[in-house]
Design a protein around this motif. Structure first.
Motif, short mmCIF file in Angstrom:
data_model
loop_
_atom_site.label_atom_id
_atom_site.label_comp_id
_atom_site.label_asym_id
_atom_site.label_seq_id
_atom_site.Cartn_x
_atom_site.Cartn_y
_atom_site.Cartn_z
N ALA B 149 37.62 35.88 33.67
CA ALA B 149 37.50 34.51 34.14
C ALA B 149 37.15 33.73 32.78
CB ALA B 149 36.88 34.37 35.69
N LEU B 150 36.18 34.50 32.37
CA LEU B 150 35.41 33.61 31.34
C LEU B 150 36.15 33.41 30.06
CD1 LEU B 150 32.09 35.51 31.50
CD2 LEU B 150 32.41 32.99 31.66
N GLU B 151 36.90 34.72 29.57
CA GLU B 151 37.83 34.69 28.39
C GLU B 151 39.03 35.32 28.54
OE1 GLU B 151 36.77 33.39 25.19
OE2 GLU B 151 34.49 33.30 25.44
N PRO B 152 40.11 34.56 29.38
CA PRO B 152 41.19 34.96 29.66
C PRO B 152 41.96 35.66 28.47
CG PRO B 152 40.79 32.79 30.76
CD PRO B 152 39.88 33.25 29.70
N SER B 153 41.61 35.24 27.20
CA SER B 153 42.44 35.83 26.11
C SER B 153 41.78 37.22 25.73
CB SER B 153 42.44 34.73 25.02
OG SER B 153 41.07 34.38 24.63
N ASP B 154 40.54 37.09 25.62
CA ASP B 154 39.77 38.22 25.00
C ASP B 154 38.63 38.76 26.16
OD1 ASP B 154 38.91 40.44 23.76
OD2 ASP B 154 38.31 39.30 22.08
N PRO B 155 39.19 39.25 27.21
CA PRO B 155 38.00 39.69 28.16
C PRO B 155 36.98 40.70 27.70
CG PRO B 155 40.29 40.00 29.00
CD PRO B 155 40.41 39.73 27.69
N GLY B 156 37.30 41.56 26.65
CA GLY B 156 36.65 42.58 26.04
C GLY B 156 35.42 42.07 25.56
N GLN B 157 35.41 40.97 24.88
CA GLN B 157 34.23 40.30 24.23
C GLN B 157 33.34 39.59 25.33
OE1 GLN B 157 35.50 36.61 21.96
NE2 GLN B 157 33.16 36.08 21.98
N ALA B 158 33.93 39.10 26.31
CA ALA B 158 33.00 38.49 27.12
C ALA B 158 32.35 39.60 28.17
CB ALA B 158 33.72 37.41 27.94
N LEU B 159 32.34 40.71 28.22
CA LEU B 159 31.99 41.72 28.80
C LEU B 159 30.21 41.83 29.17
CD1 LEU B 159 33.76 43.58 30.59
CD2 LEU B 159 33.13 45.37 29.38
N ASP B 160 29.56 41.42 28.17
CA ASP B 160 28.10 41.51 28.20
C ASP B 160 27.89 40.26 29.19
OD1 ASP B 160 26.89 43.50 26.99
OD2 ASP B 160 27.29 42.76 25.21
N LYS B 161 28.30 39.22 29.01
CA LYS B 161 28.10 37.90 29.46
C LYS B 161 28.46 38.20 30.86
CE LYS B 161 28.40 33.17 28.07
NZ LYS B 161 29.41 32.18 27.95
N ALA B 162 29.42 38.63 31.22
CA ALA B 162 30.18 38.90 32.70
C ALA B 162 29.25 39.83 33.46
CB ALA B 162 31.55 39.64 32.45
N ARG B 163 28.71 41.08 32.77
CA ARG B 163 27.79 41.67 33.31
C ARG B 163 26.39 41.03 33.86
NH1 ARG B 163 29.53 46.80 30.94
NH2 ARG B 163 29.13 46.02 28.75
N ALA B 164 25.92 40.17 33.00
CA ALA B 164 24.90 39.39 33.34
C ALA B 164 25.09 38.60 34.55
CB ALA B 164 24.34 38.52 32.14
N TYR B 165 26.26 37.78 34.59
CA TYR B 165 26.64 37.01 35.72
C TYR B 165 26.71 37.78 36.89
CZ TYR B 165 27.83 32.63 33.56
OH TYR B 165 27.82 31.16 33.14
N ALA B 166 27.42 39.02 36.93
CA ALA B 166 27.37 39.77 38.21
C ALA B 166 26.16 40.14 38.49
CB ALA B 166 28.40 41.02 37.66
N SER B 167 25.04 40.42 37.58
CA SER B 167 23.86 41.04 38.01
C SER B 167 23.17 39.83 38.66
CB SER B 167 22.75 41.46 36.93
OG SER B 167 23.64 42.35 36.40
N LEU B 168 23.29 38.34 38.13
CA LEU B 168 22.87 37.32 38.72
C LEU B 168 23.12 37.03 40.39
CD1 LEU B 168 21.34 34.58 38.77
CD2 LEU B 168 23.11 33.52 37.22
N ALA B 169 24.41 37.27 40.42
CA ALA B 169 25.12 37.12 41.85
C ALA B 169 24.49 38.02 42.56
CB ALA B 169 26.52 36.86 41.62
N ILE B 170 24.20 39.42 42.26
CA ILE B 170 24.03 40.29 43.21
C ILE B 170 22.41 40.20 43.49
CG2 ILE B 170 23.48 42.97 43.16
CD1 ILE B 170 26.40 43.19 41.61
N GLY B 171 21.75 39.84 42.63
CA GLY B 171 20.71 39.64 42.60
C GLY B 171 20.05 38.54 43.99
N THR B 172 20.90 37.74 43.81
CA THR B 172 20.67 36.66 44.99
C THR B 172 20.73 37.30 46.30
OG1 THR B 172 22.93 35.92 44.88
CG2 THR B 172 21.53 34.77 43.48
#
Lengths: 198, 198
Positions: B149-172
Motif C-alpha cells: 500500500a505504501l509503495e505499489p511499485s516497489d514494495p520491497g523497499q518499503a518493508l522497514d517502514k511497513a514493519r513499523a506501521y504494523a507494530s504501531l497498529a498492533i501496539g494500540t
DNA sequence: CATAATTTGGAATGGTTGGTCCAGAAATTC
DNA sequence: GAATTTCTGGACCAACCATTCCAAATTATG
C-alpha cells in the motif's frame, strides 16, 4: 476469638513473641514475579510458585493470602519498578532520550517473554478491572515519560506523539514473541521516526 | 483391525454407509474460535467449547482430535481470514490505503478482546513453536500488505517502514485492552505518520 | 524454663481439568 | 428390511487445581 487472622498482606510490623519468618518476603515476591512473567497467570500453578519461591504451601498462603493477591502485588511491584527504570533510562540517554526509551521498551528484561505487564493485560484485562486499571495507569505513565523526553518544556503538547511512540515500541513486543531476532527489531525501530500531522 | 481411526482432522470425504454428521464443521469451528478469542487457550475449557459449539464431548473429540488440534485449526483459519480481510480493506481504501489498513488493524472484530492472533502469540508463542511460526508468518504478511500500500511499485523497499506501521497498529491493541476508548486510539493513530530516516 | 506466638511440612479437601469409553440411537447402502 | 457405519449423550477416569487444616517444630518474650 484469637482465631482471627491478620488482614491478608499485613506485613509483620514489629518483633513480638513467636517464631520469626524464615524467608525474605521481597525476595519471594521477586521469584513469584518471574514465574508469572514466564508462564502467565493461569498457567502458573501454586505448585510452580511455591517451588520457585522456596516456601511451603502454608507459608505461601500465610504470607500472601492467595494466588490472586500475590499476583496483584507482584504486578504492581513490576509496574513501579519498570517505570522507575524507564525514567532512569530517559535521564541517562541525554543525546537521544526518546531512542533510548524506545530501545528499553522493545528490549524488556524478560527477553522473549516480553513485558509482563503487556502480557497480563492481554491475558486478563478484559475480565479483571484491577489489572485493566493498573495497565492503563502504566501506559499513561509511559506516555508521560516519552512526552517529557520529546518536549521537556511542554510535555502536554507532545502527548499524542508520545502515545504513538509508546504503541510502536509495545507493538514490537509481538514480533519478539513470534521469534523475530532482537537485532532486526532494533533496526526497524531505529529507522522509524514519527511525525504528527496537523 | 477396523479399530483404526481416521487420521485426526480428516474430513469425511465421500458419502459412504453410516450416519452422516449432524453438525456443520465450519460452523462449529467458528464457535470454537469465538471462545478461544474471548477466553484465551488455557482458560477455554473443553466444557466451554462443546457447549458453545453445541456438540457432545464424543463428537468433539471425534471431529477435532483434541483441544490443541482444534485450537491450531481455529487459529490458522483466523489468520487466513484476517489476512484476506486486510487485503480487501487495502484494495477498498483507494485514497488512503495505509490509513484504512491501520484503522482495520487497530479495530479488530473482537472489540476489546483484541486480535486473537496477537493474544495467542502473547500467551503461547514462547512455549509453542507452531503458534510462533504461524504468528511470524501472519505478521510478515501484514508487513507485505502495508508495504504494497505504501509503495505499489516497489514494495520491497518499503518493508522497514511497513514493519513499523504494523507494530504501531498492533501496539494500540494493548491500549484497547486496558480500556482506552476506541475513539481516542483512532485519533492518536490518525495523526501519526511515520518517517524512515536514511 | 514456661508460655505464647507463629512458622513449617505435609496430608486432606472438594472441584475442575482434558480425555476415554461404552451402550444405544440413527442413518446410510445394498 | 438387514447389515454396516457413524454419531450421540453421559458415565467414568486419573491428574491437577487452589485452598484449608493440623500436628509438630521453632523461637521470641517474660
Amino acid at each position: 476469638m484469637s482465631k482471627e487472622t491478620r488482614p491478608v498482606g499485613d506485613i509483620k510490623s514489629s518483633a513480638g513473641p513467636g517464631r520469626p519468618r524464615a524467608f525474605d518476603e521481597a525476595e519471594a515476591l521477586e521469584k513469584a514475579l518471574c514465574v508469572f512473567w514466564h508462564k502467565g497467570y493461569e498457567s502458573a500453578s501454586v505448585d510452580d510458585l511455591t517451588k520457585a519461591m522456596g516456601l511451603s504451601r502454608s507459608s505461601f498462603y500465610g504470607a500472601f493470602g492467595n494466588k490472586q493477591a500475590l499476583f496483584h502485588k507482584a504486578l504492581s511491584h513490576y509496574s513501579r519498578r519498570g517505570l522507575k527504570t524507564l525514567r532512569d533510562v530517559a535521564d541517562a540517554g541525554r543525546d537521544d532520550p526518546v531512542g533510548a526509551i524506545m530501545e528499553a521498551l522493545a528490549n524488556p528484561q524478560g527477553g522473549r517473554d516480553g513485558c509482563m505487564l503487556i502480557n497480563c493485560l492481554t491475558e486478563l484485562a478484559p475480565h479483571d478491572d484491577e489489572v485493566a486499571d493498573l495497565g492503563r495507569h502504566h501506559l499513561d505513565s509511559i506516555d508521560e515519560i516519552i512526552a517529557g523526553a520529546l518536549e521537556p518544556s511542554d510535555p502536554g503538547q507532545a502527548l499524542d506523539k508520545a502515545r504513538a511512540y509508546a504503541s510502536l515500541a509495545i507493538g514490537t513486543l509481538a514480533l519478539r514473541k513470534a521469534g523475530v531476532p532482537a537485532e532486526q527489531i532494533s533496526q526497524t525501530l531505529k529507522q522509524a521516526r514519527l511525525v504528527i500531522s496537523p
